[in-house]
Design a protein around this motif. Structure first.
Motif, PDB file in Angstrom:
ATOM      1  N   SER A 250     -62.661  31.835 -46.658  1.00 40.89           N
ATOM      2  CA  SER A 250     -62.111  30.711 -47.401  1.00 40.89           C
ATOM      3  C   SER A 250     -60.709  31.039 -47.914  1.00 40.89           C
ATOM      4  O   SER A 250     -60.548  31.576 -48.991  1.00 40.89           O
ATOM      5  CB  SER A 250     -63.035  30.379 -48.578  1.00 40.89           C
ATOM      6  OG  SER A 250     -62.531  29.302 -49.336  1.00 40.89           O
ATOM      7  N   ALA A 251     -59.752  30.746 -47.056  1.00 41.39           N
ATOM      8  CA  ALA A 251     -59.880  29.930 -45.856  1.00 41.39           C
ATOM      9  C   ALA A 251     -59.155  30.609 -44.696  1.00 41.39           C
ATOM     10  O   ALA A 251     -58.249  31.406 -44.904  1.00 41.39           O
ATOM     11  CB  ALA A 251     -59.268  28.551 -46.091  1.00 41.39           C
ATOM     12  N   VAL A 252     -59.579  30.240 -43.491  1.00 44.43           N
ATOM     13  CA  VAL A 252     -58.834  30.617 -42.308  1.00 44.43           C
ATOM     14  C   VAL A 252     -57.664  29.642 -42.153  1.00 44.43           C
ATOM     15  O   VAL A 252     -57.814  28.438 -42.387  1.00 44.43           O
ATOM     16  CB  VAL A 252     -59.732  30.594 -41.057  1.00 44.43           C
ATOM     17  CG1 VAL A 252     -60.393  29.232 -40.845  1.00 44.43           C
ATOM     18  CG2 VAL A 252     -58.955  30.993 -39.813  1.00 44.43           C
ATOM     19  N   ILE A 253     -56.498  30.168 -41.814  1.00 44.80           N
ATOM     20  CA  ILE A 253     -55.318  29.308 -41.610  1.00 44.80           C
ATOM     21  C   ILE A 253     -55.372  28.831 -40.165  1.00 44.80           C
ATOM     22  O   ILE A 253     -54.895  29.488 -39.237  1.00 44.80           O
ATOM     23  CB  ILE A 253     -54.022  30.075 -41.914  1.00 44.80           C
ATOM     24  CG1 ILE A 253     -54.093  30.711 -43.298  1.00 44.80           C
ATOM     25  CG2 ILE A 253     -52.815  29.124 -41.823  1.00 44.80           C
ATOM     26  CD1 ILE A 253     -52.937  31.642 -43.617  1.00 44.80           C
ATOM     27  N   GLY A 254     -55.972  27.669 -39.958  1.00 42.03           N
ATOM     28  CA  GLY A 254     -56.324  27.192 -38.640  1.00 42.03           C
ATOM     29  C   GLY A 254     -55.211  27.193 -37.608  1.00 42.03           C
ATOM     30  O   GLY A 254     -55.385  27.724 -36.495  1.00 42.03           O
ATOM     31  N   PRO A 255     -54.056  26.616 -37.899  1.00 39.45           N
ATOM     32  CA  PRO A 255     -53.016  26.509 -36.875  1.00 39.45           C
ATOM     33  C   PRO A 255     -52.457  27.838 -36.385  1.00 39.45           C
ATOM     34  O   PRO A 255     -51.752  27.867 -35.372  1.00 39.45           O
ATOM     35  CB  PRO A 255     -51.928  25.678 -37.573  1.00 39.45           C
ATOM     36  CG  PRO A 255     -52.672  24.876 -38.588  1.00 39.45           C
ATOM     37  CD  PRO A 255     -53.736  25.796 -39.079  1.00 39.45           C
ATOM     38  N   LEU A 256     -52.743  28.929 -37.068  1.00 35.47           N
ATOM     39  CA  LEU A 256     -52.259  30.236 -36.629  1.00 35.47           C
ATOM     40  C   LEU A 256     -53.173  30.882 -35.595  1.00 35.47           C
ATOM     41  O   LEU A 256     -52.862  31.959 -35.087  1.00 35.47           O
ATOM     42  CB  LEU A 256     -52.101  31.175 -37.826  1.00 35.47           C
ATOM     43  CG  LEU A 256     -51.177  30.717 -38.953  1.00 35.47           C
ATOM     44  CD1 LEU A 256     -50.989  31.837 -39.966  1.00 35.47           C
ATOM     45  CD2 LEU A 256     -49.825  30.251 -38.425  1.00 35.47           C
ATOM     46  N   HIS A 257     -54.286  30.233 -35.273  1.00 37.27           N
ATOM     47  CA  HIS A 257     -55.275  30.822 -34.392  1.00 37.27           C
ATOM     48  C   HIS A 257     -55.359  30.097 -33.061  1.00 37.27           C
ATOM     49  O   HIS A 257     -55.196  28.875 -32.992  1.00 37.27           O
ATOM     50  CB  HIS A 257     -56.655  30.799 -35.064  1.00 37.27           C
ATOM     51  CG  HIS A 257     -56.772  31.747 -36.226  1.00 37.27           C
ATOM     52  ND1 HIS A 257     -57.337  32.984 -36.128  1.00 37.27           N
ATOM     53  CD2 HIS A 257     -56.346  31.616 -37.509  1.00 37.27           C
ATOM     54  CE1 HIS A 257     -57.283  33.594 -37.300  1.00 37.27           C
ATOM     55  NE2 HIS A 257     -56.687  32.782 -38.159  1.00 37.27           N
ATOM     56  N   ASP A 258     -55.670  30.851 -32.000  1.00 38.34           N
ATOM     57  CA  ASP A 258     -55.969  30.253 -30.717  1.00 38.34           C
ATOM     58  C   ASP A 258     -57.347  29.591 -30.796  1.00 38.34           C
ATOM     59  O   ASP A 258     -58.336  30.252 -31.116  1.00 38.34           O
ATOM     60  CB  ASP A 258     -55.986  31.327 -29.628  1.00 38.34           C
ATOM     61  CG  ASP A 258     -56.401  30.772 -28.285  1.00 38.34           C
ATOM     62  OD1 ASP A 258     -57.609  30.811 -27.974  1.00 38.34           O
ATOM     63  OD2 ASP A 258     -55.519  30.283 -27.554  1.00 38.34           O
ATOM     64  N   PRO A 259     -57.445  28.286 -30.538  1.00 33.94           N
ATOM     65  CA  PRO A 259     -58.714  27.583 -30.757  1.00 33.94           C
ATOM     66  C   PRO A 259     -59.878  28.128 -29.943  1.00 33.94           C
ATOM     67  O   PRO A 259     -61.002  28.247 -30.463  1.00 33.94           O
ATOM     68  CB  PRO A 259     -58.387  26.139 -30.375  1.00 33.94           C
ATOM     69  CG  PRO A 259     -56.918  26.005 -30.624  1.00 33.94           C
ATOM     70  CD  PRO A 259     -56.351  27.334 -30.228  1.00 33.94           C
ATOM     71  N   LEU A 260     -59.653  28.447 -28.683  1.00 34.15           N
ATOM     72  CA  LEU A 260     -60.753  28.933 -27.853  1.00 34.15           C
ATOM     73  C   LEU A 260     -61.232  30.300 -28.324  1.00 34.15           C
ATOM     74  O   LEU A 260     -62.439  30.561 -28.395  1.00 34.15           O
ATOM     75  CB  LEU A 260     -60.326  28.996 -26.391  1.00 34.15           C
ATOM     76  CG  LEU A 260     -59.963  27.660 -25.737  1.00 34.15           C
ATOM     77  CD1 LEU A 260     -59.546  27.873 -24.287  1.00 34.15           C
ATOM     78  CD2 LEU A 260     -61.127  26.667 -25.817  1.00 34.15           C
ATOM     79  N   ARG A 261     -60.301  31.168 -28.637  1.00 35.80           N
ATOM     80  CA  ARG A 261     -60.690  32.504 -29.098  1.00 35.80           C
ATOM     81  C   ARG A 261     -61.408  32.428 -30.450  1.00 35.80           C
ATOM     82  O   ARG A 261     -62.384  33.149 -30.685  1.00 35.80           O
ATOM     83  CB  ARG A 261     -59.463  33.410 -29.192  1.00 35.80           C
ATOM     84  CG  ARG A 261     -59.786  34.844 -29.574  1.00 35.80           C
ATOM     85  CD  ARG A 261     -60.806  35.450 -28.593  1.00 35.80           C
ATOM     86  NE  ARG A 261     -61.269  36.755 -29.002  1.00 35.80           N
ATOM     87  CZ  ARG A 261     -60.698  37.895 -28.598  1.00 35.80           C
ATOM     88  NH1 ARG A 261     -59.646  37.864 -27.807  1.00 35.80           N
ATOM     89  NH2 ARG A 261     -61.174  39.053 -28.984  1.00 35.80           N
ATOM     90  N   LEU A 262     -60.942  31.565 -31.323  1.00 40.59           N
ATOM     91  CA  LEU A 262     -61.605  31.427 -32.614  1.00 40.59           C
ATOM     92  C   LEU A 262     -63.024  30.886 -32.430  1.00 40.59           C
ATOM     93  O   LEU A 262     -63.961  31.336 -33.109  1.00 40.59           O
ATOM     94  CB  LEU A 262     -60.801  30.515 -33.534  1.00 40.59           C
ATOM     95  CG  LEU A 262     -61.314  30.405 -34.970  1.00 40.59           C
ATOM     96  CD1 LEU A 262     -61.314  31.768 -35.657  1.00 40.59           C
ATOM     97  CD2 LEU A 262     -60.487  29.407 -35.776  1.00 40.59           C
ATOM     98  N   ALA A 263     -63.202  29.939 -31.520  1.00 38.73           N
ATOM     99  CA  ALA A 263     -64.541  29.420 -31.240  1.00 38.73           C
ATOM    100  C   ALA A 263     -65.467  30.542 -30.789  1.00 38.73           C
ATOM    101  O   ALA A 263     -66.635  30.622 -31.209  1.00 38.73           O
ATOM    102  CB  ALA A 263     -64.469  28.325 -30.174  1.00 38.73           C
ATOM    103  N   GLU A 264     -64.962  31.428 -29.923  1.00 40.46           N
ATOM    104  CA  GLU A 264     -65.764  32.556 -29.451  1.00 40.46           C
ATOM    105  C   GLU A 264     -66.092  33.522 -30.581  1.00 40.46           C
ATOM    106  O   GLU A 264     -67.242  33.976 -30.724  1.00 40.46           O
ATOM    107  CB  GLU A 264     -65.010  33.298 -28.344  1.00 40.46           C
ATOM    108  CG  GLU A 264     -64.852  32.496 -27.069  1.00 40.46           C
ATOM    109  CD  GLU A 264     -63.898  33.154 -26.086  1.00 40.46           C
ATOM    110  OE1 GLU A 264     -64.012  32.854 -24.881  1.00 40.46           O
ATOM    111  OE2 GLU A 264     -63.032  33.948 -26.515  1.00 40.46           O
TER     112      GLU A 264
END
Length: 323
Positions: A77-91
């Motif tokens: 709380s919290a992850v800074i979403g836009p700094l992450h690759d969406p597919l890798r974060l999902a994994e």
């Protein structure tokens, strides 16, 4: 009984790698101890490039905590979403969800420090659109089915343990964040006590025909340290709290709302303000707080003092609350 939380951000100004390593290991030992004494949650967070070593990799730390514990939840709380690759974060989240049996909770925000975006090579002006893409991608990825992502067909495996997906909340203090959560049917976590924003979120749920709920911080959510002698603790360790408070305040603009925002410039002002509180075990058991957030390593406090605080909390406060 209040929700009990132990918070770790691993701030340690001027620490050497060896000292940081010892601090990280102490945090894991504290998490395991907390798990064995009925504490419900470990909370961690994400910031990058901070001179004082603020934790930049919350999911790596969350994985270590989940591996060292068996019952408590771990909240990023919290992850800074836009700094992450969406597919890798999902994994990454799916794997942690599987390893922990669903004990990982992720709050996705967009952050408030342009310098973090610049460091990552991410356009600050596109943060809203990038957050939309991230959240949409996570939800599609966790189905285990193929979907279109940036013009190509992709599939993310393995599927997570939690059904329909790992617990994901949208964090923020703006109408845009509330609207984003409502559109996707995700729970909303305001960063401060903002009932008017909860009302706006509920209106948008009705507009979009989705379902959701709000995890609203209480009007007062102080960061706690437990000591049998608060005067001594403030004199010895108050500068650690002040360092963290001043660092956090320096990152925030007037538009940012936070449950732990401080305007103090001295230790005495910080003590009077109440955002950070040092309480005796007896005083802690008689507060009217809905959430007891212990911060045992705040601002670089020595680990041995952090252990004293945690043990008093676990061995005197929690039994009194349960009794």
């Amino acid at each position: 009984m209040p929700v009990t939380v132990v918070r770790f951000n691993l701030v340690a100004p001027g620490a050497s790698p060896a000292e940081l390593g010892a601090r990280y290991r102490a945090a894991l030992e504290m998490a395991a101890y907390a798990d064995g004494h009925g504490i419900t949650t470990v909370q961690t967070e994400e910031h990058h490039g901070a001179e004082n070593n603020w934790l930049p990799s919350p999911f790596a730390f969350a994985g270590a905590v989940l591996g060292a514990t068996r019952r408590l939840a771990v909240t990023v709380s919290a992850v800074i979403g836009p700094l992450h690759d969406p597919l890798r974060l999902a994994e990454d989240i799916a794997v942690l969800d599987l390893l922990s049996g669903g004990r990982l909770v992720t709050v996705a925000g967009i952050g408030y420090r342009p310098e973090e975006y610049e460091r990552a090579g991410v356009d600050w002006k596109r943060r809203g659109r990038l957050q939309d893409e991230l959240l949409e991608t996570l939800l599609e990825a966790w189905t285990g089915e193929e979907f279109m992502y940036r013009g190509r067909t992709v599939r993310v495996t393995p599927r997570p343990f939690s059904d329909p997906h790992p617990l994901l909340l949208v964090g923020g203090s703006s109408q845009a964040a509330a609207r984003r959560a409502a559109r996707l049917g995700l729970p909303f976590f305001p960063s401060a006590h903002m009932p008017e924003l909860e009302g706006y979120y509920k209106e948008r749920l009705a507009e979009y025909g989705t379902e959701g709920w709000t995890l609203m911080p209480a009007p007062n959510t102080p960061l706690l340290h437990i000591s049998e002698d608060p005067d001594r603790a403030w004199a010895a360790y108050g500068h650690h709290f002040l360092h963290e408070a001043r660092t956090y305040a320096s990152w925030q603009s007037s538009e940012i709302h936070s449950a732990v925002r401080s305007t103090a410039t001295t230790v005495s002002e910080l003590r009077e303000e109440g955002v950070y509180r040092i309480l005796t075990p007896a005083a802690c058991t008689t507060t009217d707080l809905d959430n007891l957030v212990l911060h045992p390593l705040a601002g670089g406090i020595p680990a041995e003092e952090g252990w004293r605080s945690l043990r008093l909390f676990a061995e005197q406060v929690i039994p009194a609350l349960e009794g």
